[in-house]
Scaffold this motif. Structure first.
Motif, short mmCIF file in Angstrom:
data_model
loop_
_atom_site.label_atom_id
_atom_site.label_comp_id
_atom_site.label_asym_id
_atom_site.label_seq_id
_atom_site.Cartn_x
_atom_site.Cartn_y
_atom_site.Cartn_z
N PHE A 50 0.85 -1.24 0.13
CA PHE A 50 -0.26 0.07 0.07
C PHE A 50 0.85 1.22 0.02
CE2 PHE A 50 -2.83 3.32 1.96
CZ PHE A 50 -4.10 3.14 1.18
N VAL A 51 1.87 1.27 0.75
CA VAL A 51 2.84 2.46 0.88
C VAL A 51 3.46 2.61 -0.28
CG1 VAL A 51 4.72 3.50 2.14
CG2 VAL A 51 3.20 2.22 3.59
N ASP A 52 3.86 1.64 -1.06
CA ASP A 52 4.64 1.38 -2.06
C ASP A 52 3.86 2.05 -3.46
OD1 ASP A 52 6.92 0.40 -0.84
OD2 ASP A 52 6.52 -1.56 -1.86
N GLU A 53 2.47 1.63 -3.40
CA GLU A 53 1.64 2.31 -4.20
C GLU A 53 1.34 3.87 -4.21
OE1 GLU A 53 -0.07 2.11 -7.71
OE2 GLU A 53 0.49 0.08 -6.78
N VAL A 54 1.51 4.20 -2.91
CA VAL A 54 1.13 5.67 -2.62
C VAL A 54 2.46 6.58 -2.96
CG1 VAL A 54 0.84 7.31 -0.67
CG2 VAL A 54 -0.77 5.20 -0.80
N ILE A 55 3.60 6.09 -2.86
CA ILE A 55 4.67 6.83 -3.04
C ILE A 55 4.79 7.09 -4.51
CG2 ILE A 55 7.08 6.33 -3.30
CD1 ILE A 55 7.21 4.75 -0.64
N LYS A 56 4.16 6.23 -5.31
CA LYS A 56 4.30 6.42 -6.80
C LYS A 56 3.69 7.91 -7.07
CE LYS A 56 3.80 1.80 -8.11
NZ LYS A 56 2.85 0.67 -8.76
N GLY A 57 2.75 8.53 -6.34
CA GLY A 57 2.07 9.82 -6.32
C GLY A 57 3.01 10.84 -5.66
N PHE A 58 3.99 10.74 -5.08
CA PHE A 58 4.88 11.47 -4.25
C PHE A 58 6.32 11.45 -4.63
CE2 PHE A 58 1.09 10.91 -1.89
CZ PHE A 58 0.46 12.32 -1.57
N PRO A 59 6.65 11.55 -5.82
CA PRO A 59 8.13 10.96 -6.34
C PRO A 59 9.16 12.04 -5.67
CG PRO A 59 6.88 12.23 -7.99
CD PRO A 59 5.69 12.01 -7.00
N GLY A 60 8.67 13.16 -5.41
CA GLY A 60 9.61 14.08 -5.07
C GLY A 60 10.11 14.08 -3.70
N SER A 61 11.00 14.96 -3.10
CA SER A 61 11.54 15.27 -1.73
C SER A 61 10.87 16.54 -1.24
CB SER A 61 12.82 15.24 -1.64
OG SER A 61 13.74 16.17 -2.46
N ASP A 62 10.00 17.01 -1.81
CA ASP A 62 9.27 18.22 -1.33
C ASP A 62 8.46 18.17 0.15
OD1 ASP A 62 6.23 18.17 -2.04
OD2 ASP A 62 7.46 16.66 -3.14
N PRO A 63 8.50 19.24 0.67
CA PRO A 63 7.92 19.07 2.06
C PRO A 63 6.40 18.47 2.21
CG PRO A 63 8.67 21.25 1.89
CD PRO A 63 8.75 20.70 0.56
N ALA A 64 5.53 18.68 1.30
CA ALA A 64 4.26 18.18 1.23
C ALA A 64 4.45 16.49 0.83
CB ALA A 64 3.43 18.65 -0.04
N SER A 65 5.13 15.92 -0.04
CA SER A 65 5.41 14.71 0.00
C SER A 65 5.86 14.05 1.37
CB SER A 65 6.38 14.34 -1.27
OG SER A 65 5.81 14.69 -2.75
N ALA A 66 6.70 14.52 1.77
CA ALA A 66 7.31 14.13 2.99
C ALA A 66 6.34 14.16 4.21
CB ALA A 66 8.55 14.83 3.67
N GLU A 67 5.51 15.11 4.11
CA GLU A 67 4.55 15.05 5.01
C GLU A 67 3.21 14.03 4.94
OE1 GLU A 67 0.75 18.25 6.60
OE2 GLU A 67 2.18 18.82 5.20
N ALA A 68 2.98 13.96 3.44
CA ALA A 68 2.08 12.89 3.30
C ALA A 68 2.62 11.43 3.73
CB ALA A 68 1.72 12.87 1.88
#
Length: 569
Positions: free
Chosen positions: A464-482
């Protein structure tokens, strides 16, 4: 040249002005950009011609008229014929049968995914269910259960059982009350819960005894004695039910007619019809078994596991149906706002109304993507996808089905008093909206199923986490927070009192990931800032950063040509 009217010009008070029009005669597939985009990216584009035809059928004035007739004339139980013979017959309005025929034979809802065994078959079939649910929801119950039982039949029917209960018959609709061997069609219902247990089916007291003590197990005949509190789709040809045997709770086929003798199953009796809040076109019944004939299906003592194979697929349709209902609700609200003015401006041009409509659109597009993504997991054939599918089905079913009632209320408010009268479609949609959150496991049961999946198959959480990560490819703060929030929710699944909060966050984070990958950028941004970060709140509270005009722009015309050009091709 037309003759001059004999009537004077209508008096000012008699003119009908500033009223919206009916939302009819449009193609539910061609007009739905988010759905078309999801079908394209998730592997169902090969079925575009079929989906266009389904969209044409489900958007007509005719099917909406049939829907109204079927719901205003609900089924009637006729337990005896005029001579006093017990029949347990349920009489439906002809509109119900016409919608059933369209769904089964033209839209192919029970069989499409099983006949077309290829990538995207469940995506395309799910899209069809999503559209059909917008047209009429009650008829989807028997069509969903018939669809969902087919993999159980493929896996568990004995050779003799398969001769009578041939799932290929599910491609046809035959409403006649006859032995299955004389019928062209096949529909399947379900009887699981009892008065004392509800969702806790292990508390069931119905007992099954072998007709021949020397013959037991799968395919053997049994007498069932007991009751069921909810039996769905009462005129189905056969029902999956649960009963206790010496080895524990087992699964049985209970037919209306004994297949090999063609006798009426006289121990199978309806005691009354359920007088339901919504879903009134469908026949929900209470049943008593008095030496009712049944045949075991699947291993003895493994009845819950057997019937859950069916429930897994019905939960897909709960999710698809609610996403479709949300789409219909939002389209009704937007359509009304575009044809109604107040205080000197068209409602859809008023800034506050734009925020309300845009907020509902954002929720709708997120629901469409998540439900279609779930359907794509049912197309998977490897063990990892199956594990991810079981977890995602529970997460998506919990969240999307819960969003429909609040959206229905908000849309009704967009209509004002016009939405509160029965001539409007809104009361029907409002009454229908809560059903899928209750059917096949209400909220708490589904949250506990999320925990069960995580406990039995812990690797599903990593998937599940691996699937979610596909939509947050960057290292920006929003991705890290998600991702940090998601991992916190997964860790928090051990906190039983907080399960709803954690499952909601899992669902919304996956929705945001999917919107980032496949959705419109302005919708993804509004979902991130106005839904995901804020948590659930009243509609019309998107932040000032939300691009309301761009969110609303594809909804100005039902053809949605701009959307199709920009986001589908």
């Amino acid at each position: 040249m037309a003759a001059k009217s004999v009537f004077k010009e209508a008096l000012p008070h008699a003119r009908v002005l500033n009223q919206s029009k009916e939302l009819v005669d449009y193609n539910l597939f061609l007009s739905d950009g988010p759905l078309r985009r999801a079908v394209a990216v998730l592997g169902g584009d090969w079925a575009k011609a079929h989906l266009t035809d389904v969209g044409a059928v489900t958007g007509t004035r005719e099917i909406q008229t049939l829907s109204v007739q079927a719901n205003r004339n609900p089924p009637v139980l006729k337990p005896y014929d005029r001579f006093g013979h017990r029949t347990d017959y349920i009489d439906f309005h002809p509109a119900y049968h016409e919608i059933m025929r369209l769904g089964i034979e033209r839209c192919k809802l029970p069989t499409f995914a099983w006949i077309n065994r290829r990538k995207g078959s469940h995506v395309a079939r799910g899209a069809s269910a999503y559209m059909m649910y917008q047209a009429e929801a009650g008829t989807q119950c028997p069509q969903t259960m018939t669809f969902a039982v087919i993999p159980v039949f493929m896996k568990h029917l004995t050779q003799t059982q398969a001769k009578f209960f041939d799932w290929n018959k599910a491609a046809h609709y035959d409403e006649r009350d006859l032995p299955i061997g004389r019928k062209r069609g096949l529909t399947v219902g379900m009887s699981m819960t009892e008065r004392q247990g509800g969702s806790d089916v292990r508390a069931n007291t119905t007992v099954a005894t072998p007709i021949d003590s020397a013959v037991r197990g799968a395919g053997a005949g049994y007498y069932l004695n007991g009751h069921k509190w909810f039996t769905s789709a009462g005129m189905s040809d056969v029902f999956l039910t649960l009963a206790q045997t010496e080895k524990g709770l087992s699964c049985f086929l209970v037919p209306r007619w004994v297949p090999h003798t063609e006798e009426r199953n006289r121990g199978f009796n309806f005691t009354r019809m359920k007088d339901k809040l919504g879903d009134r076109s469908n026949a929900g019944c209470e049943v008593e078994y008095r030496d009712a004939y049944g045949e075991m299906i699947g291993p003895e003592g493994r009845g819950v596991a057997t019937i859950l194979e069916m429930v897994h697929h019905t939960r897909l349709d709960c999710t698809m149906g609610s996403a479709g209902l949300i789409r219909r609700i939002v389209m009704e609200a937007v359509h009304h706002a575009r044809h109604r003015s107040a205080f000197g401006t068209r409602l859809s041009d008023a800034p506050l109304m734009q925020n309300v409509l845009a907020h509902m659109i954002v929720e709708s597009e997120a629901a469409t993507l998540l439900s279609m993504f779930l359907a794509s997991l049912f197309d998977g054939e490897d063990a990892a996808t199956a594990k991810l599918c079981r977890l995602t089905a529970a997460v998506a079913k919990y969240h999307i089905c819960k969003r429909a009632p609040s959206l229905a209320y908000e849309a009704m408010e967009c209509f004002g008093g016009n939405g509160f009268i029965e001539d409007s479609p809104m009361p029907y949609l409002y009454r229908q909206a809560p059903l899928n959150a209750i059917w096949e496991g209400s909220g708490n049961v589904i949250c506990l199923d999320v925990v069960r999946s995580a406990t039995v198959e812990p690797e599903c959480l990593t998937l599940f986490v691996d699937e979610v990560i596909k939509g947050f490819p960057g290292s920006d703060p929003a991705s890290a927070e998600a991702l940090a929030g998601l991992k916190s929710s997964i860790t928090g699944l051990s906190e039983k009192s907080q399960l709803r909060r954690h499952v909601t966050n899992m669902a919304q984070t996956l929705q945001l990931s999917l919107l980032n990958r496949f959705g419109r950028p302005e919708v993804a941004a509004a979902f991130r800032d106005g839904v995901w970060q804020k948590g659930l709140s009243h509609y019309g509270t998107l932040p000032a950063s939300a691009d309301l005009a761009r969110i609303l722009e594809p909804y100005h015309d039902l053809g949605n040509a701009a959307y199709e050009t920009r986001y589908v091709q």
